[in-house]
Design an enzyme around this catalytic site. Sequence first.
Site, PDB file in Angstrom:
ATOM      1  CD  GLN A  33       5.784   6.739  -2.056  1.00 19.69           C
ATOM      2  OE1 GLN A  33       5.838   6.470  -0.872  1.00 19.69           O
ATOM      3  NE2 GLN A  33       4.760   6.374  -2.812  1.00 19.69           N
ATOM      4  NE  ARG A  91       4.931   5.979   8.590  1.00 14.51           N
ATOM      5  CZ  ARG A  91       4.841   5.151   7.542  1.00 14.51           C
ATOM      6  NH1 ARG A  91       3.791   5.191   6.741  1.00 14.51           N
ATOM      7  NH2 ARG A  91       5.782   4.268   7.300  1.00 14.51           N
ATOM      8  CG  HIS A 136       8.681   4.778   2.998  1.00 13.47           C
ATOM      9  ND1 HIS A 136       7.553   5.053   3.755  1.00 13.47           N
ATOM     10  CD2 HIS A 136       8.224   4.181   1.884  1.00 13.47           C
ATOM     11  CE1 HIS A 136       6.462   4.638   3.110  1.00 13.47           C
ATOM     12  NE2 HIS A 136       6.843   4.109   1.956  1.00 13.47           N
ATOM     13  CG  ASN A 181       6.804   1.897   4.905  1.00 15.05           C
ATOM     14  OD1 ASN A 181       5.796   2.018   5.593  1.00 15.05           O
ATOM     15  ND2 ASN A 181       6.748   1.638   3.603  1.00 15.05           N
ATOM     16  CD  GLU A 182       4.023  -1.025   3.170  1.00  7.37           C
ATOM     17  OE1 GLU A 182       4.479  -1.281   2.048  1.00  7.37           O
ATOM     18  OE2 GLU A 182       2.884  -0.577   3.343  1.00  7.37           O
ATOM     19  CG  ASN A 322       1.851   0.986   6.376  1.00  3.64           C
ATOM     20  OD1 ASN A 322       1.635   1.702   7.362  1.00  3.64           O
ATOM     21  ND2 ASN A 322       2.855   1.204   5.541  1.00  3.64           N
ATOM     22  CE1 TYR A 324      -2.684   2.179   1.039  1.00  3.18           C
ATOM     23  CE2 TYR A 324      -1.088   0.875   2.257  1.00  3.18           C
ATOM     24  CZ  TYR A 324      -1.485   2.081   1.715  1.00  3.18           C
ATOM     25  OH  TYR A 324      -0.699   3.189   1.860  1.00  3.18           O
ATOM     26  CD  GLU A 393       2.088   3.729   3.975  1.00  2.00           C
ATOM     27  OE1 GLU A 393       1.598   3.090   3.016  1.00  2.00           O
ATOM     28  OE2 GLU A 393       3.317   3.888   4.124  1.00  2.00           O
ATOM     29  CD1 TRP A 443      -0.568   6.257   0.228  1.00  3.67           C
ATOM     30  CD2 TRP A 443       1.061   6.698   1.723  1.00  3.67           C
ATOM     31  NE1 TRP A 443       0.585   6.482  -0.467  1.00  3.67           N
ATOM     32  CE2 TRP A 443       1.593   6.763   0.409  1.00  3.67           C
ATOM     33  CE3 TRP A 443       1.894   6.967   2.812  1.00  3.67           C
ATOM     34  CZ2 TRP A 443       2.935   7.066   0.179  1.00  3.67           C
ATOM     35  CZ3 TRP A 443       3.229   7.259   2.556  1.00  3.67           C
ATOM     36  CH2 TRP A 443       3.737   7.305   1.259  1.00  3.67           C
ATOM     37  CD  GLU A 450       1.771   3.856  -5.166  1.00  2.00           C
ATOM     38  OE1 GLU A 450       1.993   4.720  -4.309  1.00  2.00           O
ATOM     39  OE2 GLU A 450       1.634   2.662  -4.885  1.00  2.00           O
ATOM     40  CD1 TRP A 451       5.689   3.014  -3.864  1.00  3.45           C
ATOM     41  CD2 TRP A 451       7.869   3.527  -3.988  1.00  3.45           C
ATOM     42  NE1 TRP A 451       6.072   3.565  -2.656  1.00  3.45           N
ATOM     43  CE2 TRP A 451       7.404   3.879  -2.690  1.00  3.45           C
ATOM     44  CE3 TRP A 451       9.222   3.754  -4.292  1.00  3.45           C
ATOM     45  CZ2 TRP A 451       8.221   4.459  -1.719  1.00  3.45           C
ATOM     46  CZ3 TRP A 451      10.039   4.318  -3.315  1.00  3.45           C
ATOM     47  CH2 TRP A 451       9.534   4.666  -2.053  1.00  3.45           C
TER      48      TRP A 451
HETATM   49  C1  GBH Z   1       2.415   1.255   0.693  1.00  7.28           C
HETATM   50  O1  GBH Z   1       2.671  -0.061   0.311  1.00  7.28           O
HETATM   51  C2  GBH Z   1       3.712   2.043   0.703  1.00  7.28           C
HETATM   52  O2  GBH Z   1       4.248   2.120   2.009  1.00  7.28           O
HETATM   53  C3  GBH Z   1       3.575   3.407   0.128  1.00  7.28           C
HETATM   54  O3  GBH Z   1       4.836   3.963  -0.095  1.00  7.28           O
HETATM   55  C4  GBH Z   1       2.741   3.342  -1.130  1.00  7.28           C
HETATM   56  O4  GBH Z   1       2.689   4.563  -1.800  1.00  7.28           O
HETATM   57  C5  GBH Z   1       1.352   2.889  -0.738  1.00  7.28           C
HETATM   58  O5  GBH Z   1       1.412   1.653  -0.130  1.00  7.28           O
HETATM   59  C6  GBH Z   1       0.377   2.757  -1.898  1.00  7.28           C
HETATM   60  O6  GBH Z   1       0.742   1.692  -2.709  1.00  7.28           O
HETATM   61  O7  GBH Z   1       1.556  -3.596  -8.609  1.00  7.28           O
HETATM   62  O8  GBH Z   1       0.639  -5.787  -8.240  1.00  7.28           O
HETATM   63  O9  GBH Z   1       3.024  -5.466  -8.166  1.00  7.28           O
HETATM   64  C7  GBH Z   1       1.542  -0.919   0.272  1.00  7.28           C
HETATM   65  C8  GBH Z   1       1.928  -2.261  -0.290  1.00  7.28           C
HETATM   66  C9  GBH Z   1       3.243  -2.993  -2.120  1.00  7.28           C
HETATM   67  C10 GBH Z   1       0.962  -2.494  -2.419  1.00  7.28           C
HETATM   68  C11 GBH Z   1       3.439  -3.061  -3.614  1.00  7.28           C
HETATM   69  C12 GBH Z   1       1.175  -2.525  -3.907  1.00  7.28           C
HETATM   70  C13 GBH Z   1       2.383  -3.470  -5.730  1.00  7.28           C
HETATM   71  C14 GBH Z   1       1.564  -4.629  -6.220  1.00  7.28           C
HETATM   72  N1  GBH Z   1       2.152  -2.162  -1.724  1.00  7.28           N
HETATM   73  N2  GBH Z   1       2.214  -3.431  -4.271  1.00  7.28           N
HETATM   74  S1  GBH Z   1       1.708  -4.866  -7.936  1.00  7.28           S
END
Ligand code: GBH
Length: 493
Positions: A33, A91, A136, A181-182, A322, A324, A393, A443, A450-451
């Site tokens: 990232q 981290r 990760h 991670n996760e 982690n 959220y 996180e 975080w 962001e993936w």
């Molecule tokens: C974390 O995952 C990660 O460890 C971190 O790298 C990331 O940047 C951070 O959260 C913020 O997202 O778009 O409906 O398909 C948290 C779990 C998994 C939550 C993937 C969001 C996508 C849902 N995340 N998920 S969706």
Amino acid sequence: MDGDVFEKITRDDFIHGQFPENFMWGAASAAYQIEGAWNEDGKGESIWDHYCHLEPSPIRNHDTGDVACNSYHYYKKDVEILKELGVGFYRFSLSWPRILPNGTLSCINEKGIDYYNKLIDELVSSGVQPMITLYHWDLPQTLQTHYGGWLNDGIQDFFNDYARLCFQRFGDRVKYWITLNEPWEVAIPGYCRGETAPGHRDMAKGAYIAAKNLILSHAKAWHTYDKEFRATQHGYISITIDSSWPESFTASNEDQMASERFLAFHLDLFAHPIFVNGDFSNIVQHQVLKHCQAAGLESRLPRFSEEERKIVKGSHDFFGLNFYRCQLVKHKSSLNGMKTPQSFDKDRETEEFLHSSWPRTDATWLRMTPFGMRRILKFIKENYGNPRIIITENGCTQAGEHDAIDENALHDYFRVDWYRRYLNEVLKAIKLDGVDVAGYMAWSLMDNMEWNDGYSLRFGLYRVDFEDPQRKRTPKLSARYYKKVIQDNGFLA
Ligand code: GBH
């Protein structure tokens, strides 16, 4: 639900008070990232490099992590802002293919190792302790192409070799390690639903096979540290598990059981083997078997041998969490015999959604639900033997932030409120519920890749200007707020 209305009004009441002495305050990031330099100095390709370069691109706006925050070249800027924040911990994760370009010890990339040595030295000399995540999500692409990645049990030894090399090279200065991670996000979106890298879809079995390999990989690396390094390096090593907290949709027995199943297939899918008894829980075993039997099939759930159970059970030094968000969970029967294709998502027999009253962020999946923090912490205390917990996180995106300009982009009042509320729930868990929380990592240190959402979601305490070749980092209000909470070690009256 009605009986709870008053409780919901008082639920979020704020308390004053301080965190325990030596509470570990930190900020977090991950290699793919932030680093960029995706093909520089001998680095191998990762499954995320590969995935982001697919045509057509599966990533929002066709973004990639090719440059990201360019931390490979600007790591000193990262250490600068960590110092400015006043955190005691950073981290971050190591890119496996930067160290081992094809994933195995057959080729060690010393330049990649130099990079992490420089970063670690810079941190230590600045009074910031490194907390390293070994994995990760950026698996060496070669391991995916030739072995099927986390679906092949050979990965357990490849990961163990990689982990040992990292302990050897960095362990003199690193006292906190996180193996994975996760793992849930690797197993389910990555190898079951095929929604993120490597994009492998196998609804029936992918999740469970990957989960078992992830659990054993973690456990083997834990034992390697325990046997070969602990006595001389005196560090701590564990895993970071993520989960939503389920709120039952109604108070009905059915929905409450559904919430239990939700946890069994999320937090507990990994925590149960590692923290309880070395195996998947009875709920998971029962649910999978039930769906298979209805279709006249044998269970799809891989089992752990007695030997495997022994190495998995107790392979932890703390509980990395982690957290959220909450989700509303409702019962949903999915038993339909042959007509229903076998699937991880159906095994749970739950349906999840978000409450319309929960405040929105820029991410559709994420709403501000701080009360879940206290509840999940209490659940961990009560179900996993009162472990020492490190929140590795927690953080958010802010609605409208991406397109905000001028000082609007830096005045992230929502994020300030987020940290204030979630941290207050952590404090309540410690003071009122006696949960052993030892640390908290925000975080994220700065906006990053962001993936699947690319750069469209900003999770940083620092804003990163992705138009600027220097990738300037600028503190948001939330950075100043977090710094103050750290200085006060909590919330002074
Ligand atoms: C974390 O995952 C990660 O460890 C971190 O790298 C990331 O940047 C951070 O959260 C913020 O997202 O778009 O409906 O398909 C948290 C779990 C998994 C939550 C993937 C969001 C996508 C849902 N995340 N998920 S969706």
